[in-house]
Design an enzyme around this catalytic site. Structure first.
Site, mmCIF file in Angstrom:
data_model
loop_
_atom_site.group_PDB
_atom_site.id
_atom_site.type_symbol
_atom_site.label_atom_id
_atom_site.label_comp_id
_atom_site.label_asym_id
_atom_site.label_seq_id
_atom_site.Cartn_x
_atom_site.Cartn_y
_atom_site.Cartn_z
ATOM 1 N N PRO A 96 0.833 -1.216 0.000
ATOM 2 C CA PRO A 96 0.000 0.000 0.000
ATOM 3 C C PRO A 96 0.859 1.255 0.000
ATOM 4 O O PRO A 96 1.974 1.257 0.519
ATOM 5 C CB PRO A 96 -0.805 -0.120 1.299
ATOM 6 N N ASP A 97 0.321 2.324 -0.615
ATOM 7 C CA ASP A 97 1.011 3.598 -0.483
ATOM 8 C C ASP A 97 0.725 4.158 0.904
ATOM 9 O O ASP A 97 0.081 3.518 1.728
ATOM 10 C CB ASP A 97 0.610 4.565 -1.602
ATOM 11 N N PHE A 98 1.199 5.356 1.159
ATOM 12 C CA PHE A 98 1.094 5.887 2.517
ATOM 13 C C PHE A 98 -0.183 6.682 2.754
ATOM 14 O O PHE A 98 -0.803 6.571 3.806
ATOM 15 C CB PHE A 98 2.311 6.783 2.834
ATOM 16 N N ARG A 99 -0.598 7.485 1.773
ATOM 17 C CA ARG A 99 -1.588 8.507 2.064
ATOM 18 C C ARG A 99 -2.943 8.345 1.393
ATOM 19 O O ARG A 99 -3.823 9.173 1.610
ATOM 20 C CB ARG A 99 -1.002 9.882 1.707
ATOM 21 N N ASN A 171 10.840 5.109 -1.826
ATOM 22 C CA ASN A 171 10.372 3.851 -1.251
ATOM 23 C C ASN A 171 11.472 3.130 -0.489
ATOM 24 O O ASN A 171 12.663 3.288 -0.785
ATOM 25 C CB ASN A 171 9.831 2.938 -2.353
ATOM 26 N N ILE A 172 11.065 2.292 0.449
ATOM 27 C CA ILE A 172 12.012 1.500 1.233
ATOM 28 C C ILE A 172 11.881 0.020 0.939
ATOM 29 O O ILE A 172 12.500 -0.802 1.607
ATOM 30 C CB ILE A 172 11.817 1.750 2.748
ATOM 31 N N ASP A 173 11.086 -0.330 -0.095
ATOM 32 C CA ASP A 173 10.838 -1.747 -0.369
ATOM 33 C C ASP A 173 11.966 -2.407 -1.152
ATOM 34 O O ASP A 173 11.991 -3.634 -1.292
ATOM 35 C CB ASP A 173 9.505 -1.947 -1.103
ATOM 36 N N HIS A 190 15.194 7.360 1.267
ATOM 37 C CA HIS A 190 14.768 7.079 2.637
ATOM 38 C C HIS A 190 15.373 5.787 3.169
ATOM 39 O O HIS A 190 14.861 5.198 4.114
ATOM 40 C CB HIS A 190 13.241 7.044 2.712
ATOM 41 N N CYS A 201 24.374 3.949 19.107
ATOM 42 C CA CYS A 201 25.801 4.190 18.878
ATOM 43 C C CYS A 201 26.180 4.127 17.405
ATOM 44 O O CYS A 201 27.333 4.382 17.058
ATOM 45 C CB CYS A 201 26.644 3.201 19.680
ATOM 46 N N CYS A 223 22.188 -4.388 19.852
ATOM 47 C CA CYS A 223 23.558 -4.053 19.473
ATOM 48 C C CYS A 223 24.561 -4.829 20.327
ATOM 49 O O CYS A 223 24.404 -4.938 21.553
ATOM 50 C CB CYS A 223 23.778 -2.557 19.642
ATOM 51 N N GLY A 263 4.037 7.801 -9.566
ATOM 52 C CA GLY A 263 3.448 7.306 -8.329
ATOM 53 C C GLY A 263 3.804 8.081 -7.082
ATOM 54 O O GLY A 263 3.948 7.485 -6.011
ATOM 55 N N ASN A 288 0.873 9.291 -13.134
ATOM 56 C CA ASN A 288 0.307 9.356 -11.792
ATOM 57 C C ASN A 288 -1.210 9.301 -11.863
ATOM 58 O O ASN A 288 -1.807 9.615 -12.892
ATOM 59 C CB ASN A 288 0.738 10.678 -11.124
ATOM 60 N N ARG A 289 -1.832 8.937 -10.765
ATOM 61 C CA ARG A 289 -3.294 8.979 -10.715
ATOM 62 C C ARG A 289 -3.800 10.407 -10.624
ATOM 63 O O ARG A 289 -4.898 10.708 -11.081
ATOM 64 C CB ARG A 289 -3.788 8.176 -9.510
ATOM 65 N N ASP A 290 -3.007 11.290 -10.009
ATOM 66 C CA ASP A 290 -3.432 12.668 -9.800
ATOM 67 C C ASP A 290 -2.357 13.632 -10.270
ATOM 68 O O ASP A 290 -1.164 13.308 -10.279
ATOM 69 C CB ASP A 290 -3.719 12.923 -8.313
#
Length: 332
Positions: A96-99, A171-173, A190, A201, A223, A263, A288-290
């Site tokens: 899923p996206d975030f927003r 993205n972080i995927d 990100h 540390c 750690c 996206g 994009n969708r928007d």
């Protein structure tokens, strides 16, 4: 990331950008001729045309603009394509996206009992209660439950063609890397899951052990040096972005000859500013969708819809569809 860093990065960029763009262009170069052709496509904010609105008289006008981009890609007129990608490119993979209201990640975090949705990516909250992020990490760890989409494979195709300047992904995927985009051509703004460290540390921690501890045992690693909680090198709120971003973005925006944004809501700084940092003569394509950001200027083209559909249409026009499908098949 901090506000001071964002402000500094922006000011530093504009000082560099002003200097780097002072030289005159060669009007006989192929890139300049291509820009002149795009300058003939005047697109005002209220006149953005959508390729899938076939009932509109302006749809054919927009199709011509997209075909112009396709023709330039086919003839290798674009040699330094800069890509900015957001969560929307991974939706087709099941992430899923975030927003997005209702379906976005932030609207579906009730099971984690968070004080506020963004807490799942807050370093101070993680220090107190790492379990919500550990549970989420088990779901989205690259290559475990999700595979690259057609859009990720399009990035890889641009790389194989030798015309990819860089992919800046929010993205972080990690699916760009899984799709085959070379590490040199990728800026994961990100962070990523391929390395890990202690949040106290900053001592590096074996990423394989971090993965197995989170996925198999459902726990946050500790750690070996100070006993603090370890997490993958994902940029949380309160942390500074990787230096790779500031090291490369100045040169990349100044040298790019086509920008493609896919996206993204273009809401998160400083990545959202990348499309505005390129030269005013550089064509910008939004898939994009928007309609987002400042798109609507001269040289802008908007393909409304899902990323994978738009990517397939563009590749069909260029003649790359078979190559795109071959890369996609190899990643599944």
């Amino acid at each position: 990331m901090t506000m001071n860093f964002r402000t500094l990065a922006t000011l530093e960029f504009f000082c560099t950008y002003t200097t780097s763009t002072s030289a005159a262009f060669n009007p006989r170069s192929s890139c300049w001729q291509n820009r002149l052709r795009f300058n003939n496509f005047n697109c005002k904010q209220s006149q953005l045309y959508q390729t899938r609105d076939s009932s509109s008289n302006s749809a054919s006008h927009e199709k011509t603009a997209i075909e112009t981009i396709a023709e330039s890609l086919r003839s290798n007129a674009f040699k330094k394509v800069l890509v900015v990608s957001g969560a929307g490119v991974s939706v087709a993979a099941g992430i899923p996206d975030f927003r997005s209201p209702g379906s976005g990640l932030y609207d579906n975090l009730h099971k984690y009992d968070l004080p506020y949705p963004e807490a799942i990516f807050d370093v101070d909250f993680y220090n107190q209660n790492p379990q919500p992020f550990v549970t989420l990490a088990k779901e989205i760890w690259p290559g475990v439950n999700y595979r690259p989409t057609l859009t990720h494979c399009f990035f890889s195709l641009l790389d194989k063609k030798g015309i990819l300047r860089r992919v800046y992904t929010q993205n972080i995927d990690g699916l760009e890397a899984v799709a085959g985009v070379s590490e040199d051509k990728l800026v994961e703004c990100h962070g990523h899951f391929r390395s890990s460290a202690c949040i106290k540390c900053r001592t590096p921690f074996d990423a394989t052990v971090c993965q197995s501890t989170m996925i198999e045992r459902g726990e946050a690693p500790k750690c070996n040096s100070c006993g603090g909680s370890v997490k993958p090198d994902i940029v949380f709120f309160g942390e500074v972005m990787p230096s790779r971003f500031s090291d490369l973005v100045h040169y990349d925006v100044a040298s790019s000859d086509l920008v493609i944004v896919l996206g993204s809501s273009l809401l998160v700084s400083p990545v959202c500013h990348i499309p505005d940092w390129v030269k005013s003569t550089t064509p910008r394509l939004l898939m994009n969708r928007d309609l987002v950001g400042t798109f609507g200027k001269v040289n802008d083209v908007f393909m409304k819809g899902d990323c994978d559909d738009s990517v397939r249409e563009l590749c069909r026009l260029v003649g790359w569809e078979d190559e795109l499908d071959a890369i996609y098949a190899s990643t599944q």
